[in-house]
Scaffold this motif. Structure first.
Motif, PDB file in Angstrom:
ATOM      1  N   THR A  24       0.829  -1.200   0.000  1.00  0.00           N
ATOM      2  CA  THR A  24       0.000   0.000   0.000  1.00  0.00           C
ATOM      3  C   THR A  24       0.870   1.258   0.000  1.00  0.00           C
ATOM      4  O   THR A  24       0.602   2.227  -0.732  1.00  0.00           O
TER       5      THR A  24
ATOM      6  N   GLU B 136       2.292   1.743  -3.496  1.00  0.00           N
ATOM      7  CA  GLU B 136       1.299   2.116  -4.511  1.00  0.00           C
ATOM      8  C   GLU B 136       0.860   3.567  -4.351  1.00  0.00           C
ATOM      9  O   GLU B 136       0.524   4.235  -5.344  1.00  0.00           O
TER      10      GLU B 136
ATOM     11  N   GLN C   8       3.026   6.020  -6.379  1.00  0.00           N
ATOM     12  CA  GLN C   8       3.156   5.816  -7.815  1.00  0.00           C
ATOM     13  C   GLN C   8       2.206   6.767  -8.547  1.00  0.00           C
ATOM     14  O   GLN C   8       1.065   6.987  -8.131  1.00  0.00           O
ATOM     15  N   ASP C   9       2.701   7.332  -9.653  1.00  0.00           N
ATOM     16  CA  ASP C   9       1.904   8.283 -10.415  1.00  0.00           C
ATOM     17  C   ASP C   9       1.183   7.640 -11.579  1.00  0.00           C
ATOM     18  O   ASP C   9       0.585   8.320 -12.414  1.00  0.00           O
ATOM     19  N   ASP C  10       1.267   6.323 -11.699  1.00  0.00           N
ATOM     20  CA  ASP C  10       0.538   5.621 -12.757  1.00  0.00           C
ATOM     21  C   ASP C  10       0.171   4.249 -12.240  1.00  0.00           C
ATOM     22  O   ASP C  10       0.592   3.823 -11.172  1.00  0.00           O
ATOM     23  N   GLU C  11      -0.639   3.557 -13.015  1.00  0.00           N
ATOM     24  CA  GLU C  11      -1.081   2.228 -12.623  1.00  0.00           C
ATOM     25  C   GLU C  11      -0.737   1.206 -13.697  1.00  0.00           C
ATOM     26  O   GLU C  11      -1.491   0.272 -13.975  1.00  0.00           O
ATOM     27  N   THR C  12       0.425   1.374 -14.320  1.00  0.00           N
ATOM     28  CA  THR C  12       0.839   0.436 -15.365  1.00  0.00           C
ATOM     29  C   THR C  12       1.299  -0.894 -14.784  1.00  0.00           C
ATOM     30  O   THR C  12       1.328  -1.907 -15.475  1.00  0.00           O
TER      31      THR C  12
ATOM     32  N   LYS D  40       0.660  -3.708 -11.828  1.00  0.00           N
ATOM     33  CA  LYS D  40      -0.285  -4.203 -10.842  1.00  0.00           C
ATOM     34  C   LYS D  40       0.443  -5.143  -9.864  1.00  0.00           C
ATOM     35  O   LYS D  40       1.369  -5.862 -10.255  1.00  0.00           O
TER      36      LYS D  40
ATOM     37  N   LYS E 237       9.336  -2.564 -11.450  1.00  0.00           N
ATOM     38  CA  LYS E 237       8.666  -1.617 -12.327  1.00  0.00           C
ATOM     39  C   LYS E 237       9.616  -1.109 -13.407  1.00  0.00           C
ATOM     40  O   LYS E 237       9.218  -0.932 -14.579  1.00  0.00           O
TER      41      LYS E 237
ATOM     42  N   GLU F  68       4.910  -2.405 -18.501  1.00  0.00           N
ATOM     43  CA  GLU F  68       3.683  -2.683 -17.780  1.00  0.00           C
ATOM     44  C   GLU F  68       3.621  -4.177 -17.511  1.00  0.00           C
ATOM     45  O   GLU F  68       4.275  -4.973 -18.174  1.00  0.00           O
TER      46      GLU F  68
END
Length: 474
Positions: free
Chosen positions: A336, A339, A342-346, A348, A379, A384
């Motif tokens: 958590t 996450e 992070q500035d993106d959700e590429t 998971k 990452k 992604e």
């Protein structure tokens, strides 16, 4: 002033000592052999004297039957050569009961006593006697046999020889000396050849060490040594040289890398602030330039912080706070926390936690730092995809694996990924940093009694394993 010790070659050192040991051993063997030869020869010649006495007694009794007078008994002994032996030449007497010499195997010299009564003591056997001659004592051995007729003593057979003649074995000593000499030459040759064979690869390693000292890591050492210890020495030295070469390259790259990584934000900050100062940009653009300068400042602070943290961990200067922590909750919090920033959700994150609550012995802050670093590296390794975190309970530890779906770590880089300041070719120019992340993470894991290792890596992804000790229950 200190006197410099004189050095000798390994070949000369060991050959001389092996040779000294060989000669001492051969000298002991020679002494024992000579004593054994002397004793054996002495016993054999005494047996020959006893045989001569027995043979003479048999011939005397068998030839005459003791029917004639005593003067006729030794009639066949006149031929001296009949009783001469190759090794010794004893004197043989036939005497009466009073000790008067009736005959002998050699002429009695004029003036010599015609009576040997002092040799008779009434008993048969072999006896050592000492005879004085011109003030000097001479040891002799005498063998005595009784001559009997109708169970009545009528005379004696005496065989005499000097002890010096009984123990004289010049020929045997010569043969022994020749044998010992041949063994010494053969042993020296064997020792020399074996020592030379042993020292040759060591000399090669010594020469290679000089080349490494001069900065030359390219040398040739044979790998076909049959001796296990020599093979391990050569192999270990080559591996050490390869590692030193890699570390030397890393050190060179470190200086350039650190200089570049620290210079870049400084240059950016300087340029941005200079533009604002000179009025090149104003208003909203100036605010954006200042914000960019703050971002670069933060990056530089992070790199300097990494250097300071690494130095502190390297000297064990950072205290570690160990406590019993629920591993499932620890992983949830760490994921958590990562996450959120992070500035993106590429990318998971999937987690597979333990089915039941298990406490581990850990420092929460350090474990979260390790997990954050592993997730950040994952990452960076893929545009992604999915990072899978799996917990597995073992005997006294809990294993946490972090598996990504990136391009993997090249095989040639995998042995060095935990080296300080090492950055693989894939990251060296694509991602800014000092190459301290994995090295610092491993130190953190080990500081709390765990460990971090690379489980596997190939073009389909990379998997790291963090092991933590279970908390002890009272």
């Amino acid at each position: 002033m200190f006197k410099k010790n004189k050095r000798v070659s390994l070949l000369n050192y060991w050959t001389s000592r092996y040779l000294l040991t060989l000669f001492v051993g051969l000298a002991i063997i020679s002494f024992i052999s000579a004593a054994w030869i002397r004793h054996t020869t002495f016993q054999n010649r005494l047996e020959l004297m006893e045989f001569l006495a027995d043979e003479t007694l048999y011939r005397l009794t068998d030839t005459s039957g003791l029917n004639g007078p005593m003067g006729a008994i030794p009639g066949f002994i006149g031929d001296r050569e009949r009783f001469t032996m190759r090794e010794i030449d004893p004197i043989l007497y036939v005497v009466d009961t009073e000790g008067n010499i009736l005959t002998s195997n050699r002429p009695i010299p004029p003036g010599s006593p015609k009576n040997v009564k002092d040799l008779l003591d009434g008993e048969e056997g072999t006896k050592k006697i000492t005879k004085m001659n011109e003030g000097q004592s001479t040891a002799q051995y005498v063998v005595k046999r009784k001559i009997e007729k109708d169970n009545k003593l009528v005379g004696w057979v005496l065989v005499l020889e000097k002890k010096g003649n009984l123990t004289k074995v010049n020929q045997a000593y010569g043969q022994l000396a020749l044998l010992i000499g041949a063994l010494a030459v053969l042993g020296w040759g064997a020792v020399y050849l074996l020592s030379k064979r042993l020292t040759h690869p060591i000399k090669q390693v010594a020469e290679a060490a000089k080349q490494v000292q001069e900065g030359n890591y390219t040398f040739d050492l044979p790998q076909n040594n049959k001796e296990e210890e020599i093979y391990e020495l050569v192999t270990s030295f080559k591996e050490m040289a390869n590692r030193l070469e890699q570390l030397e390259k890393t050190r060179t790259e470190l200086l350039a890398g650190v200089t570049h990584e620290l210079k870049t934000p400084v240059t950016s900050i300087s340029g941005l602030l200079q533009a604002v100062k000179d009025g090149v940009v104003t208003g909203q653009d100036a605010s954006e330039f200042i914000q960019l300068a703050l971002v670069e400042t933060t990056k530089m602070k992070t790199m300097v912080g990494d250097l300071l943290a690494f130095n502190h961990f390297a000297v064990d200067a950072i205290p570690v706070k160990l406590e019993a922590v629920n591993i499932n909750q620890l992983v949830r919090d760490a994921v958590t926390q990562w996450e959120v920033v992070q500035d993106d959700e590429t990318v998971k994150i999937q987690t597979h936690l333990l089915p039941q609550s298990v406490n581990v012995q850990a420092d929460v802050v350090r474990v979260q730092q390790v997990v954050t670093n592993l997730l950040t590296n994952a990452k960076q390794a893929m545009q992604e995809g999915i990072v899978t975190i799996t917990l597995l309970e073992k005997d006294d530890t809990v294993s946490m694996t972090v598996q990504d779906t990136g391009h993997g770590i090249p095989q040639e880089d995998q042995a060095f990924i935990f080296e300080r300041f090492f950055r693989g070719e894939n990251k060296k120019y694509a991602v800014r940093g000092l190459g301290l992340g994995l090295s610092l993470s491993k130190m953190m894991a080990q500081s709390i009694g765990g460990d971090l290792r690379l489980q596997e890596s190939d073009p389909s992804g990379t998997c790291f394993e963090l092991s933590l000790k279970k908390a002890t229950t009272l």
